[in-house]
Design an enzyme around this catalytic site. Sequence first.
Site, PDB file in Angstrom:
ATOM      1  N   ASP A 232      38.677  17.841 -40.949  1.00 61.51           N
ATOM      2  CA  ASP A 232      38.112  17.972 -39.618  1.00 61.51           C
ATOM      3  C   ASP A 232      37.851  16.547 -39.132  1.00 61.51           C
ATOM      4  O   ASP A 232      37.824  15.602 -39.924  1.00 61.51           O
ATOM      5  CB  ASP A 232      36.834  18.835 -39.625  1.00 61.51           C
ATOM      6  CG  ASP A 232      36.522  19.352 -38.221  1.00 61.51           C
ATOM      7  OD1 ASP A 232      37.078  18.808 -37.244  1.00 61.51           O
ATOM      8  OD2 ASP A 232      35.728  20.302 -38.092  1.00 61.51           O
TER       9      ASP A 232
HETATM   10  C1  BGC Z   1      36.039  20.467 -34.614  1.00 59.42           C
HETATM   11  C2  BGC Z   1      37.431  20.982 -34.912  1.00 59.42           C
HETATM   12  C3  BGC Z   1      38.418  20.352 -33.980  1.00 59.42           C
HETATM   13  C4  BGC Z   1      38.330  18.857 -34.104  1.00 59.42           C
HETATM   14  C5  BGC Z   1      39.285  18.121 -33.192  1.00 59.42           C
HETATM   15  C6  BGC Z   1      35.973  18.962 -34.558  1.00 59.42           C
HETATM   16  O1  BGC Z   1      34.748  18.525 -34.062  1.00 59.42           O
HETATM   17  O2  BGC Z   1      35.143  20.931 -35.582  1.00 59.42           O
HETATM   18  O3  BGC Z   1      37.471  22.368 -34.810  1.00 59.42           O
HETATM   19  O4  BGC Z   1      39.708  20.817 -34.242  1.00 59.42           O
HETATM   20  O5  BGC Z   1      37.010  18.431 -33.774  1.00 59.42           O
HETATM   21  O6  BGC Z   1      38.870  18.222 -31.887  1.00 59.42           O
END
Ligand code: BGC
Length: 750
Positions: A232
């Site tokens: 993530d």
């Molecule tokens: C989120 C993810 C997301 C990623 C990219 C993170 O803060 O938890 O679900 O895909 O950011 O935007």
Amino acid sequence: MQKNQVASILSTLTLEEKASLLSGADFWSTVAIERAGVPSIAVSDGPHGVRKQATGGDHLGLLSGEPATCFPPATGLGSSWDSELIERVGRALGQEALALNVSVLLGPGINIKRDPRCGRNFEYLSEDPLHAGVLGGALVRGIQSRGVGASVKHFAANNQETDRMRVSAEVDERTLRELYFPAFRRIVHEESPWTVMCSYNRINGVFASEDRWLLTEVLREDWGFDGLVVSDWGAVSNRPAALAAGLDLEMPTTGGRTDAEVVAAVRAGTLPEDVLNASAARVIELALRGVENRRPETSIDVDAHHALAREAAAASVVLLRNEGGILPLPTDSGSLAVIGEFARTPRYQGSGSSQIVPTRLDNALDEIRALAPTLEVSFAAGFRLDGTRDAGLTAEAITAAAEAETVLYFCGLPDAAESEGFDRADIDLPADQLGLLAELLRVNPRVIVVLSNGGVVRLSPWSGTVPALLEGWLLGQAGGGALADVIFGRVNPSGRLAETIPERLCDVPAYTNFPGEQGRVHYGEGLYVGYRHYDTRDAAVAYPFGFGLSYTTFSYGEPTVRVEGDRVVIDLDVTNTGERDGREIVQVYTGLDGAAVSRPVHELRAFSAVAIAAGQTARVSLGFAVRDLAYYHVDAGAWVVEPGTYRVEVGASSRDLRHVSTVAIAGDANPARLSGDSTLSEWFSDPVGGPILQAALTAQGEGGAAMGGALGDPEMAKMAEQMPLRLLVTFGAVDSAQIDALIAAVDAAR
Ligand code: BGC
């Protein structure tokens, strides 16, 4: 693309180049090494639309991106229980990703809705792992059918937003394996997702990004995952440790900082170069695959996708109450007061990284007027979305309600109430909106409530006071039209709850264990999440899992249940006994009374969305693998199907079981190894150990015979059941050598 192409590229790269591949080039793309033929690909959120952002853009939805169709978020799609429909949405998403030159869509989110307060529940499908796995799998299948990768997220145990970047989810292994992992496992097995995204949180003290057990032993070795693990955004705290654990690609870029750490670790001999090579190969493979599937000429039929978004949104609406069949409303008679700011300013998606810039946006008010052009339709906003009181708006709404035959009251949670990044403190609707509802009911009893909310809200104090209630979730850009379709009966509602609506927040199983403290959240309720808790305890709920009404009715014929090879197959007739065509969601649950381990009274095993014309009967066939009945035996590290007679319940919700059958399952032998520490009860109930011990005691002299005799006395036997075998030595019935011999005899006989 061939594996040997990847290998030959890899062989030309320097250590530094290989390390550079292991983190992003920027926020949204991977690193290219042109001289070696490694291309760069773009990734994008997701999951219910393509959120293509400018390079370097943020990831929390603060900046806007390119327009794309905003389909219903998971909270809506999950309520459709319709994998065929969701697969079509997935295909459309894949197509839009191709058109925007995006190779991996960062979704779906398949975390279990552990507690209704989780601020991101709107992005998750279900409180049930089978449901989340089947529907999440359909989305992955659709997306990947276009040659675009999915990223199944957030692996794992990311069930809250509070402290999400640090908190340790303290969860026992059985609960992980049986509740929080199965949706991931199913999708890995059935859909081979291109990528899996690890979560921010720790699990039992270890960051998911650094958890070798999670990312390598479970994901790759147990489940056979052969795609790429991406972090993530910002989830890596120690890059070399994460790489060693199985985290291939760190996102976003770290400007080379962590690549240098990886190089240093390899040089210092603390990180084997093979580990780095394996991850670099996966990044190359992903990039080649993305490029190979690029279709820059892809165009999007914006109208067709909007129509699909409307179809999916309508299928997501759950009709919770419809006294006297007040819905659907006629389009040509009566007068209508549409009240509530949400009718004009729809809340159609959640806040944070999943925010899509829609290609267009329907609102319910315009769509109601469009579908019923001759109807007298008034509008009053009634309340402000920021919760500030406005007596003028209230008065105007009350007047409109008093003057109309029927009121459609659009209320719900404003954007500020729920979002990625924080959890809710309660599950109540805003007090001003509830106050207005009471006022409206005073002047007009025909108030139909239409809800907009991502996570469930408390309904029990007032839902009995209104004749009809539509749960409209967050429905994407075409939600307004979809609601109008349902209100006027152009679509017969068929959505079902994928999350129990509790009577009160304090009834929720994780109530006292959410969101944790001092960096830890204890999953004390174990397996008993959602209906697994309420149904096992026979506790009151406002609306149960799987529930939803229709404008027609369905009757269920007697099912036949049989074991066919390694599957249990259920066939039954379902009849549409009403006057409208409709769609029923047939659900199958199983349970085992007197199970050897603590188990929910029943668990969802299969479901099917079946369209049935008015007056017609459809033959419905459902099934599940016998192995799906297994529980996870922690000591043995094995899945065990306990032999026994299982209940097979067929119904329209977890609380509306129309038929209960049984099926006898031969099951597996108990995998626990008998030892001196096993109790007499465990020895005697074991088909191999029992007779061996009995024979040994009988063959024994006086002590053994006495013990054997004592065990024949029911009262003594009851007391002795809990006694470990080794105590027989203390009591002089046998000696330790004989115990060793008994254990050896059992091991040999297995
Ligand atoms: C989120 C993810 C997301 C990623 C990219 C993170 O803060 O938890 O679900 O895909 O950011 O935007």
